[in-house]
Design a protein around this motif. Structure first.
Motif, PDB file in Angstrom:
ATOM      1  N   VAL A  41     -13.121  -8.489 -27.178  1.00 33.20           N
ATOM      2  CA  VAL A  41     -12.750  -7.557 -26.122  1.00 33.20           C
ATOM      3  C   VAL A  41     -13.301  -6.169 -26.444  1.00 33.20           C
ATOM      4  CG1 VAL A  41     -10.677  -8.808 -25.390  1.00 33.20           C
ATOM      5  CG2 VAL A  41     -10.511  -7.188 -27.239  1.00 33.20           C
ATOM      6  N   ASP A  42     -13.368  -5.307 -25.429  1.00 33.35           N
ATOM      7  CA  ASP A  42     -13.884  -3.956 -25.626  1.00 33.35           C
ATOM      8  C   ASP A  42     -12.923  -3.053 -26.379  1.00 33.35           C
ATOM      9  OD1 ASP A  42     -16.302  -4.471 -24.346  1.00 33.35           O
ATOM     10  OD2 ASP A  42     -15.478  -3.992 -22.378  1.00 33.35           O
ATOM     11  N   LYS A  43     -11.622  -3.274 -26.202  1.00 32.75           N
ATOM     12  CA  LYS A  43     -10.622  -2.469 -26.900  1.00 32.75           C
ATOM     13  C   LYS A  43      -9.491  -3.372 -27.359  1.00 32.75           C
ATOM     14  CE  LYS A  43      -8.050  -1.130 -22.804  1.00 32.75           C
ATOM     15  NZ  LYS A  43      -7.285  -0.094 -22.182  1.00 32.75           N
ATOM     16  N   CYS A  44      -8.640  -2.851 -28.196  1.00 23.99           N
ATOM     17  CA  CYS A  44      -7.526  -3.619 -28.754  1.00 23.99           C
ATOM     18  C   CYS A  44      -6.669  -4.207 -27.644  1.00 23.99           C
ATOM     19  CB  CYS A  44      -6.690  -2.711 -29.647  1.00 23.99           C
ATOM     20  SG  CYS A  44      -5.293  -3.544 -30.417  1.00 23.99           S
ATOM     21  N   CYS A  45      -6.283  -5.460 -27.800  1.00 25.44           N
ATOM     22  CA  CYS A  45      -5.479  -6.149 -26.787  1.00 25.44           C
ATOM     23  C   CYS A  45      -3.986  -5.998 -27.042  1.00 25.44           C
ATOM     24  CB  CYS A  45      -5.864  -7.622 -26.720  1.00 25.44           C
ATOM     25  SG  CYS A  45      -5.657  -8.522 -28.269  1.00 25.44           S
ATOM     26  N   CYS A  46      -3.592  -5.251 -28.071  1.00 25.86           N
ATOM     27  CA  CYS A  46      -2.180  -5.088 -28.411  1.00 25.86           C
ATOM     28  C   CYS A  46      -1.598  -3.807 -27.826  1.00 25.86           C
ATOM     29  CB  CYS A  46      -2.002  -5.047 -29.928  1.00 25.86           C
ATOM     30  SG  CYS A  46      -2.303  -6.631 -30.713  1.00 25.86           S
ATOM     31  N   GLU A  47      -0.324  -3.896 -27.452  1.00 23.05           N
ATOM     32  CA  GLU A  47       0.449  -2.744 -26.994  1.00 23.05           C
ATOM     33  C   GLU A  47       1.736  -2.710 -27.810  1.00 23.05           C
ATOM     34  OE1 GLU A  47       1.216  -3.563 -22.909  1.00 23.05           O
ATOM     35  OE2 GLU A  47      -0.866  -3.322 -22.296  1.00 23.05           O
ATOM     36  N   MET A  48       2.301  -1.530 -28.002  1.00 23.30           N
ATOM     37  CA  MET A  48       3.571  -1.412 -28.720  1.00 23.30           C
ATOM     38  C   MET A  48       4.727  -1.661 -27.755  1.00 23.30           C
ATOM     39  SD  MET A  48       3.076  -0.901 -31.902  1.00 23.30           S
ATOM     40  CE  MET A  48       4.664  -0.382 -32.494  1.00 23.30           C
ATOM     41  N   LYS A  49       5.608  -2.614 -28.124  1.00 19.96           N
ATOM     42  CA  LYS A  49       6.818  -2.897 -27.355  1.00 19.96           C
ATOM     43  C   LYS A  49       7.951  -3.141 -28.328  1.00 19.96           C
ATOM     44  CE  LYS A  49       5.224  -4.703 -22.965  1.00 19.96           C
ATOM     45  NZ  LYS A  49       5.299  -5.799 -22.006  1.00 19.96           N
ATOM     46  N   ASP A  50       8.994  -2.327 -28.228  1.00 27.83           N
ATOM     47  CA  ASP A  50      10.179  -2.454 -29.089  1.00 27.83           C
ATOM     48  C   ASP A  50       9.823  -2.450 -30.574  1.00 27.83           C
ATOM     49  OD1 ASP A  50      11.826  -2.615 -26.813  1.00 27.83           O
ATOM     50  OD2 ASP A  50      11.509  -4.786 -26.679  1.00 27.83           O
ATOM     51  N   GLY A  51       8.843  -1.633 -30.967  1.00 26.83           N
ATOM     52  CA  GLY A  51       8.462  -1.517 -32.375  1.00 26.83           C
ATOM     53  C   GLY A  51       7.585  -2.642 -32.895  1.00 26.83           C
ATOM     54  N   LYS A  52       7.144  -3.534 -32.028  1.00 29.05           N
ATOM     55  CA  LYS A  52       6.266  -4.639 -32.431  1.00 29.05           C
ATOM     56  C   LYS A  52       4.996  -4.587 -31.588  1.00 29.05           C
ATOM     57  CE  LYS A  52       9.607  -7.723 -34.324  1.00 29.05           C
ATOM     58  NZ  LYS A  52       9.504  -8.906 -35.110  1.00 29.05           N
ATOM     59  N   PHE A  53       3.993  -5.326 -32.034  1.00 27.39           N
ATOM     60  CA  PHE A  53       2.724  -5.403 -31.313  1.00 27.39           C
ATOM     61  C   PHE A  53       2.782  -6.545 -30.305  1.00 27.39           C
ATOM     62  CE2 PHE A  53       1.604  -3.264 -35.227  1.00 27.39           C
ATOM     63  CZ  PHE A  53       0.790  -2.245 -34.782  1.00 27.39           C
ATOM     64  N   TYR A  54       2.546  -6.234 -29.047  1.00 27.91           N
ATOM     65  CA  TYR A  54       2.539  -7.231 -27.980  1.00 27.91           C
ATOM     66  C   TYR A  54       1.090  -7.503 -27.601  1.00 27.91           C
ATOM     67  CZ  TYR A  54       3.150  -9.338 -23.366  1.00 27.91           C
ATOM     68  OH  TYR A  54       3.090 -10.179 -22.286  1.00 27.91           O
ATOM     69  N   CYS A  55       0.645  -8.733 -27.812  1.00 23.95           N
ATOM     70  CA  CYS A  55      -0.729  -9.128 -27.486  1.00 23.95           C
ATOM     71  C   CYS A  55      -0.772  -9.504 -26.000  1.00 23.95           C
ATOM     72  CB  CYS A  55      -1.172 -10.311 -28.344  1.00 23.95           C
ATOM     73  SG  CYS A  55      -2.829 -10.916 -27.942  1.00 23.95           S
ATOM     74  N   LYS A  59       0.456 -13.064 -24.802  1.00 17.94           N
ATOM     75  CA  LYS A  59       1.780 -12.750 -24.237  1.00 17.94           C
ATOM     76  C   LYS A  59       2.902 -12.953 -25.261  1.00 17.94           C
ATOM     77  CE  LYS A  59       0.075 -12.429 -19.949  1.00 17.94           C
ATOM     78  NZ  LYS A  59      -1.124 -11.677 -20.004  1.00 17.94           N
ATOM     79  N   LYS A  60       2.596 -12.680 -26.551  1.00 12.80           N
ATOM     80  CA  LYS A  60       3.574 -12.809 -27.631  1.00 12.80           C
ATOM     81  C   LYS A  60       3.615 -11.524 -28.436  1.00 12.80           C
ATOM     82  CE  LYS A  60       2.986 -17.786 -28.173  1.00 12.80           C
ATOM     83  NZ  LYS A  60       2.624 -18.868 -29.085  1.00 12.80           N
ATOM     84  N   THR A  61       4.702 -11.315 -29.189  1.00  9.29           N
ATOM     85  CA  THR A  61       4.824 -10.149 -30.059  1.00  9.29           C
ATOM     86  C   THR A  61       4.579 -10.549 -31.512  1.00  9.29           C
ATOM     87  OG1 THR A  61       7.207 -10.458 -30.236  1.00  9.29           O
ATOM     88  CG2 THR A  61       6.434  -8.930 -28.556  1.00  9.29           C
ATOM     89  N   TYR A  62       4.015  -9.598 -32.280  1.00  6.09           N
ATOM     90  CA  TYR A  62       3.681  -9.819 -33.691  1.00  6.09           C
ATOM     91  C   TYR A  62       4.099  -8.587 -34.499  1.00  6.09           C
ATOM     92  CZ  TYR A  62       0.747 -13.437 -31.579  1.00  6.09           C
ATOM     93  OH  TYR A  62       0.315 -14.506 -30.863  1.00  6.09           O
ATOM     94  N   ASP A  63       4.310  -8.786 -35.787  1.00  5.16           N
ATOM     95  CA  ASP A  63       4.654  -7.671 -36.677  1.00  5.16           C
ATOM     96  C   ASP A  63       3.442  -6.788 -36.941  1.00  5.16           C
ATOM     97  OD1 ASP A  63       7.318  -8.409 -36.944  1.00  5.16           O
ATOM     98  OD2 ASP A  63       6.864  -9.766 -38.606  1.00  5.16           O
ATOM     99  N   GLN A  64       2.241  -7.370 -36.952  1.00  6.39           N
ATOM    100  CA  GLN A  64       0.998  -6.639 -37.180  1.00  6.39           C
ATOM    101  C   GLN A  64       0.056  -6.858 -36.009  1.00  6.39           C
ATOM    102  OE1 GLN A  64      -0.529  -8.094 -40.883  1.00  6.39           O
ATOM    103  NE2 GLN A  64       0.866  -6.859 -42.107  1.00  6.39           N
ATOM    104  N   CYS A  65      -0.835  -5.915 -35.832  1.00  7.56           N
ATOM    105  CA  CYS A  65      -1.845  -6.022 -34.765  1.00  7.56           C
ATOM    106  C   CYS A  65      -2.717  -7.240 -35.032  1.00  7.56           C
ATOM    107  CB  CYS A  65      -2.696  -4.754 -34.725  1.00  7.56           C
ATOM    108  SG  CYS A  65      -3.977  -4.779 -33.453  1.00  7.56           S
ATOM    109  N   CYS A  66      -3.029  -7.985 -33.992  1.00  7.05           N
ATOM    110  CA  CYS A  66      -3.816  -9.209 -34.144  1.00  7.05           C
ATOM    111  C   CYS A  66      -5.317  -8.980 -33.918  1.00  7.05           C
ATOM    112  CB  CYS A  66      -3.309 -10.280 -33.172  1.00  7.05           C
ATOM    113  SG  CYS A  66      -3.472  -9.834 -31.440  1.00  7.05           S
TER     114      CYS A  66
END
Length: 70
Positions: A41-55, A59-66
């Motif tokens: 992708v051209d830019k990071c696909c993760c967004e911050m939601k509730d202190g976690k990374f949302y891909c 459509k899932k959340t992770y502790d670290q950016c994927c």
């Protein structure tokens, strides 16, 4: 201005322009890859939601950016 001063200013201006163009070209080459899906992708696909990374791709959340920068 004397001839030498004008030449120094011209060389400096050309150097600044060349550096600017090189930085733009380098920035355009960088791509990001999602480690989960393998998509580039051209830019990071993760967004911050509730202190976690949302891909946004999985459509899932992770502790670290994927994402990995290439």
């Amino acid at each position: 201005m004397k001839g030498g001063e004008k030449m120094n200013k011209t060389i400096l201006s050309v150097g600044v322009v060349a550096g600017l163009l090189a930085s733009i070209a380098f920035g355009a080459e960088q791509k990001t890859t999602c480690r989960i899906t393998g998509k580039t992708v051209d830019k990071c696909c993760c967004e911050m939601k509730d202190g976690k990374f949302y891909c946004t791709l999985t459509k899932k959340t992770y502790d670290q950016c994927c994402c990995d920068m290439k």
